[in-house]
Design a protein around this motif. Structure first.
Motif, short mmCIF file in Angstrom:
data_model
loop_
_atom_site.label_atom_id
_atom_site.label_comp_id
_atom_site.label_asym_id
_atom_site.label_seq_id
_atom_site.Cartn_x
_atom_site.Cartn_y
_atom_site.Cartn_z
N HIS A 81 1.02 -1.29 -0.06
CA HIS A 81 0.17 -0.24 -0.08
C HIS A 81 0.84 1.31 -0.13
CE1 HIS A 81 0.91 0.18 4.30
NE2 HIS A 81 0.53 -0.73 4.40
N ASP A 82 0.41 2.49 -0.06
CA ASP A 82 0.68 3.72 -0.24
C ASP A 82 1.69 3.90 0.98
OD1 ASP A 82 1.70 6.31 -0.86
OD2 ASP A 82 -0.12 7.17 -0.75
N GLY A 83 2.99 4.24 0.93
CA GLY A 83 3.98 4.59 1.98
C GLY A 83 4.58 3.46 2.46
N MET A 84 4.29 2.15 2.06
CA MET A 84 5.27 1.04 2.38
C MET A 84 6.75 1.05 1.88
SD MET A 84 3.53 -2.80 2.46
CE MET A 84 2.94 -2.79 3.93
N PHE A 85 6.86 1.77 0.86
CA PHE A 85 8.18 1.79 0.20
C PHE A 85 8.53 3.17 -0.26
CE2 PHE A 85 6.62 -2.62 -0.70
CZ PHE A 85 7.86 -3.50 0.05
N LYS A 86 8.27 4.11 0.69
CA LYS A 86 8.56 5.22 0.02
C LYS A 86 9.95 5.65 0.28
CE LYS A 86 7.48 7.53 4.75
NZ LYS A 86 6.46 8.73 5.34
N ASN A 87 10.62 5.10 1.35
CA ASN A 87 11.99 5.56 1.43
C ASN A 87 12.96 4.57 0.24
OD1 ASN A 87 12.12 6.88 4.03
ND2 ASN A 87 11.00 4.84 4.71
N SER A 88 12.59 3.43 -0.19
CA SER A 88 13.41 3.08 -1.02
C SER A 88 12.90 3.48 -2.47
CB SER A 88 12.89 1.35 -1.08
OG SER A 88 13.32 0.88 0.18
#
Length: 311
Positions: free
Chosen positions: A50-57
């Motif tokens: 979902h949204d935000g789960m991989f925002k850093n990567s």
């Protein structure tokens, strides 16, 4: 309407040519492939971040960039509880990108504003009207983002009414919603929850009974393994008993509601069981993550690789 085809046996259109490799050059140009992302093969099961789960990567708060990163890691679906609240143009952009990538849209929530209060169980017309209006809005959202499932939460118990009366009120409202969804092939998936003792839907067995009463291919069960482990346990036998009415599955380990491997649930065994049953639907990653930042996101992907390694 083809009842089971779009519930459990629908395949991901357009991904067969992409399944064993990265994006083609044409797709890279169209979608903005992340060259820094390590290519990942597709999973055996269809997990949906979902949204935000991989925002850093993904190095971006933009959901579209995150979706591209998810694709590169081997995911072929997403879910977005708040899709109904996004601007129509953004919904369409997400739908267009998913179509280009051959990815599938999982659930969004039919959010009437009454999901977390005493509402449909009362039988009051105001709550039924709000539900019907939101179902109509949800059809338009589903068209934009190519969704087939939408989560429905009937709200809290009305403790001044007998259980049978409350159930009849909920069934009546859900039948009205199903009449809206059916012509569009959209399925509302009822989610029994464990968040608090006031919630009307608590178990898969109870939800199974309600689905049988509604009698529509557009009213099915969302079997969230985290909530069901908390409320009843006995995950696989209960799943099998309710199988004919289950259209969507969500994941979260317990305790903690984090990724597989962080709690007591044997997710590798559950995924193997689902694979053996022929389930080809979406498994929503409805949980947080044990770690933080890019390290936590990498650990989350590894946790899914480990649990998905059941063949």
């Amino acid at each position: 309407m083809e009842r089971r085809q779009f519930l459990q046996n629908g395949t991901l259109a357009g991904i067969s040519a992409l399944a064993l490799g990265g994006l083609t050059n044409a797709a890279q140009a169209a979608t903005g492939h992340h060259p820094q992302a390590a290519a990942g093969k597709t999973f055996n099961m269809n997990y949906a971040p979902h949204d935000g789960m991989f925002k850093n990567s993904a190095k971006s708060d933009d959901f579209l960039d995150q979706i591209k990163f998810m694709y590169d890691q081997g995911f072929r679906a997403i879910e977005d509880n708040g899709m109904l609240g996004r601007p129509a143009a953004e919904q369409a952009k997400i739908g267009d990108l998913l179509a280009k990538l051959g990815m599938q849209m999982g659930v969004f929530v039919v959010d009437t504003g009454n999901n977390w209060k005493t509402s449909l169980t009362t039988g009051k017309q105001e709550f039924k009207d709000a539900f019907i209006k939101t179902c109509k809005d949800s059809v338009e959202t589903a068209k934009r983002c190519n969704a087939k499932w939408a989560t429905v939460v009937p709200g809290y118990f009305e403790r001044n009414l007998p259980m049978g009366i409350q159930t009849a009120h909920v069934v009546d409202a859900l039948r009205a919603g199903a009449e809206i969804f059916e012509p569009h092939g959209l399925v509302m998936v009822l989610e029994p929850l464990s968040d608090n003792a006031d919630l009307f839907l608590r178990t898969a067995e109870q939800t199974f009974e309600i689905c049988k009463a509604v009698k529509s291919p557009s009213c099915k069960i969302l079997y969230d393994l985290y909530h069901m482990q908390r409320n009843t346990g006995n995950l696989i036998p209960v799943m099998d008993m309710c199988w004919d009415e289950i259209a969507y599955i969500q994941i979260g380990d317990n305790p903690g509601r984090k990724e597989p491997g962080t709690g007591e649930v044997n997710y590798k065994n559950i995924f193997k069981h689902l694979h053996q049953k022929g389930y080809k639907g979406v498994l929503g990653m409805e949980h947080g993550m044990a770690g933080k930042s890019t390290d936590g996101e990498s650990a989350l992907i590894k946790a899914y690789r480990d649990a998905d390694n059941f063949l």
